[in-house]
Design an enzyme around this catalytic site. Sequence first.
Site, short mmCIF file in Angstrom:
data_model
loop_
_atom_site.label_atom_id
_atom_site.label_comp_id
_atom_site.label_asym_id
_atom_site.label_seq_id
_atom_site.Cartn_x
_atom_site.Cartn_y
_atom_site.Cartn_z
N GLU A 127 76.41 46.23 40.24
CA GLU A 127 77.83 46.34 39.86
C GLU A 127 78.51 44.98 39.89
O GLU A 127 79.24 44.59 38.97
CB GLU A 127 78.57 47.29 40.81
CG GLU A 127 78.06 48.72 40.83
CD GLU A 127 76.99 48.97 41.90
OE1 GLU A 127 76.21 48.03 42.19
OE2 GLU A 127 76.93 50.09 42.41
N ARG A 162 79.22 45.67 55.85
CA ARG A 162 80.44 46.39 56.24
C ARG A 162 81.13 45.77 57.45
O ARG A 162 82.17 46.26 57.88
CB ARG A 162 80.14 47.87 56.45
CG ARG A 162 78.99 48.15 57.39
CD ARG A 162 78.49 49.58 57.24
NE ARG A 162 77.31 49.84 58.05
CZ ARG A 162 76.06 49.62 57.65
NH1 ARG A 162 75.81 49.10 56.45
NH2 ARG A 162 75.04 49.90 58.44
N HIS A 205 101.63 66.68 51.68
CA HIS A 205 101.85 67.42 50.44
C HIS A 205 100.54 67.59 49.68
O HIS A 205 100.53 67.88 48.49
CB HIS A 205 102.90 66.69 49.60
CG HIS A 205 104.16 66.43 50.36
ND1 HIS A 205 105.18 67.36 50.47
CD2 HIS A 205 104.53 65.39 51.14
CE1 HIS A 205 106.13 66.87 51.24
NE2 HIS A 205 105.76 65.68 51.68
O1 F6P Z 1 76.28 50.20 49.41
C1 F6P Z 1 75.14 49.54 49.76
C2 F6P Z 1 75.37 48.10 50.08
O2 F6P Z 1 74.12 47.55 50.33
C3 F6P Z 1 76.34 47.88 51.24
O3 F6P Z 1 75.72 47.92 52.47
C4 F6P Z 1 76.93 46.56 50.90
O4 F6P Z 1 78.14 46.37 51.58
C5 F6P Z 1 77.11 46.68 49.40
O5 F6P Z 1 75.97 47.39 48.98
C6 F6P Z 1 77.26 45.40 48.64
O6 F6P Z 1 76.17 44.55 48.85
P1 F6P Z 1 76.25 43.01 48.48
O7 F6P Z 1 77.32 42.38 49.30
O8 F6P Z 1 74.88 42.48 48.76
O9 F6P Z 1 76.59 42.91 47.01
#
Ligand code: F6P
Length: 538
Positions: free
Chosen positions: A209, A263, A379
Site C-alpha cells: 500500500e 505499532r 447516538h
Molecule cells: O499490518 C501489518 C504491518 O506489518 C504492521 O505491523 C505495520 O505497522 C504495518 O504493516 C506497516 O509496515 P511498514 O511500516 O513496514 O510499512
Amino acid sequence: MSDHQAAWRRLRAAGAAAAARPIASLFDAEPDRLEPLTLTACGLYLDLSKQPWSLKDLGLALDLARAAEVEVARDRLFAGAMVNPSEGRAALHMALRAPQGSAFFAQGEPVSAEVEASRAAMGAFAGAIRTGTRTGATGKPFKAVVHIGIGGSDFGPRLVWEALRAPVPKIELRFAANVDPAEITQALAGLEPAETLVVVVSKTFTTQETMANATIARAWLRDALGAGADSHLVAVSAAPDRAQAFGVRADQVFGFRDWVGGRYSIWSAVGLSCAIALGPEVFEALLSGGAAMDDHFRQAPLEANAPVLLALAHIFNRNAMDRPVRAVVPYAQRLRLLPNFLQQLEMESNGKQVRTDGQPVSQATAATVFGDAGANVQHAFFQLMHQGSDVIPADILAVARSADGHPESQTKLLANALAQAEALMVGRPESEVRRTLAQEGLSAGEIEILAPQKTFPGNRPTTFLLMETLNPETLGALIALYEHKTFVEGVIWGINSFDQWGVELGKTLAGRILADLEGEAPQAHDPSTLALIARLRS
Ligand code: F6P
C-alpha cells in the site's frame, strides 16, 4: 498445580461470583473502595472502581500478575532482552523517548547514542522546514506535508496530529495510508508540489500500500518539479538502503532500528511529520510524557501501577467474566482516533492463540476493541451498551480542561461522560420505571409492556480515565500507558506481544490474486474466490 494455574483458577471463581453481584453494591460493602482503585500518574487520573471486582478480587488479580512474574518481564523489557523471540528482537521503544544521557541496550548493544543522534537530526530537519531555512526546489517554503504510511507507520502520527494540531496550522499535514486511490488523490488534491514535502514512512519499505502511494506521490512531484523533486521526498525506514533505491536522497532518509515495532514506532523518526507540522519541541514534549510513564511503570508497586491495574481490569473482564469485546470512548474529539490506534496496538499485539513457547494458550486473549468519540457514540452504539444482550466493558476518557475555548460546551461534554459511566453502572430498575409510568397515568396493561423496555439493567463496567489537560506530555503518557498495559496482558497470557505473523497470509494471497487479476489465467483458488476473480476480469 503451579502457582500460576492456581491464581488463574481463583480469578475465574472470583469472576463467577462477580457476575451475580451488582457493581454499585460494592461501594456499600467497601466504603474505602475508591482509595485503592483510583490513582494519579503523569497527569492522568485513573478510576477503576466501577469495575466488577471487589477489593479481594483485585488482590487475586495482583496475585496472578505476580505468579506470571510481570515485574521480571518488565525488567527484561527495559533491559533490552529478546522479548520478541520469534523475530529474534528486543522491543525497546522506551529508549526512543528516554531523556538525554540514558543508557539503553538492545540485546547487549548500546543504542542510546544512536537514538540521540537521530533525534537531533530529526529535530534539526523539522525545525529547518518549519522556519523556512530549508526550502523547496524553487526556493518556496514548505506549506504542506503528505505523510504516506500504513498500520504502525500511520495510526500513531495521525492520532498525535489530530490530538495536538492547531485549528489553522502553519504547516498542513495530510495522510495517505490505504492503497485505495481515493486517499492519495485526496491527500494531494489542491496542494502545490513546490510547497509540499512528501514523507514516506515504512519500517520495511516493502509494504504494498505504501509503495503504491509513494510511487504516485513521487510521480506527482517529478511531473511538476523535474530533478528538483528530490528535495521534496523524504523517507523514514529501518531499511534505509531500500529507501535510497526508491530514489530518496541519502541525507533525507531517517532511520530507526528493527527493535522498534511498527505499532510502537511513533516515538522514532516515524513521528517526523508530526515534528515538522507541530514543531520539534512539541514532539520532544510528547517523548518526555512517554518517558514519565516509563518511570512510573518501572517504579510503582504493582498495586499502584497504572498500566498493571488497567491490564488486570481488562483481564478480569476478559478471562474471569468471559467478555470478548471492549469499547474505548474518548469524550474528546481530539482523541477520536485513539480507538483506531488501540485496535492495532492491542489486537495486533495480543490477538494470538499460541504462546511464546509454541503451545496453545490456556485462556482467551485480546478482546475486540472498538469505539469512537463521545458524545457522538451516544447516538450510535450506546443503545446496545446500555440495553444490549452482551455486557461490553468500556474505557471512558475525558479531558478536565480543554484549550479549545467554549467552556460551557466542554462542561456539557464532561457531564455526558460522567453520566454515561454512572448510568452504565447503576442502570434503572424496573420497579422505579413502573412507579414513574404509573405516576404518568399509564394503565396496568401499558406498564406491563413498556416497563421492561424502559428498564436499564446496569452493572456494566467502565474504567474512567481523566486527563488534566490534553497536551504533548499527557498524550505521550497516555499512549505509553496503553503500550505497557498491552505488554502486561501479553505477559500474563504468555504470548509474544511484539510479532504479528497473522498479517502474513493475506499479504501473500493478495500478491497471487493481483497476478490473477492482471495476468492470463487465474491460479487455483476456492470456487467463491474464482468467481469473484472472473467477475473482476470480465
Ligand atoms: O499490518 C501489518 C504491518 O506489518 C504492521 O505491523 C505495520 O505497522 C504495518 O504493516 C506497516 O509496515 P511498514 O511500516 O513496514 O510499512
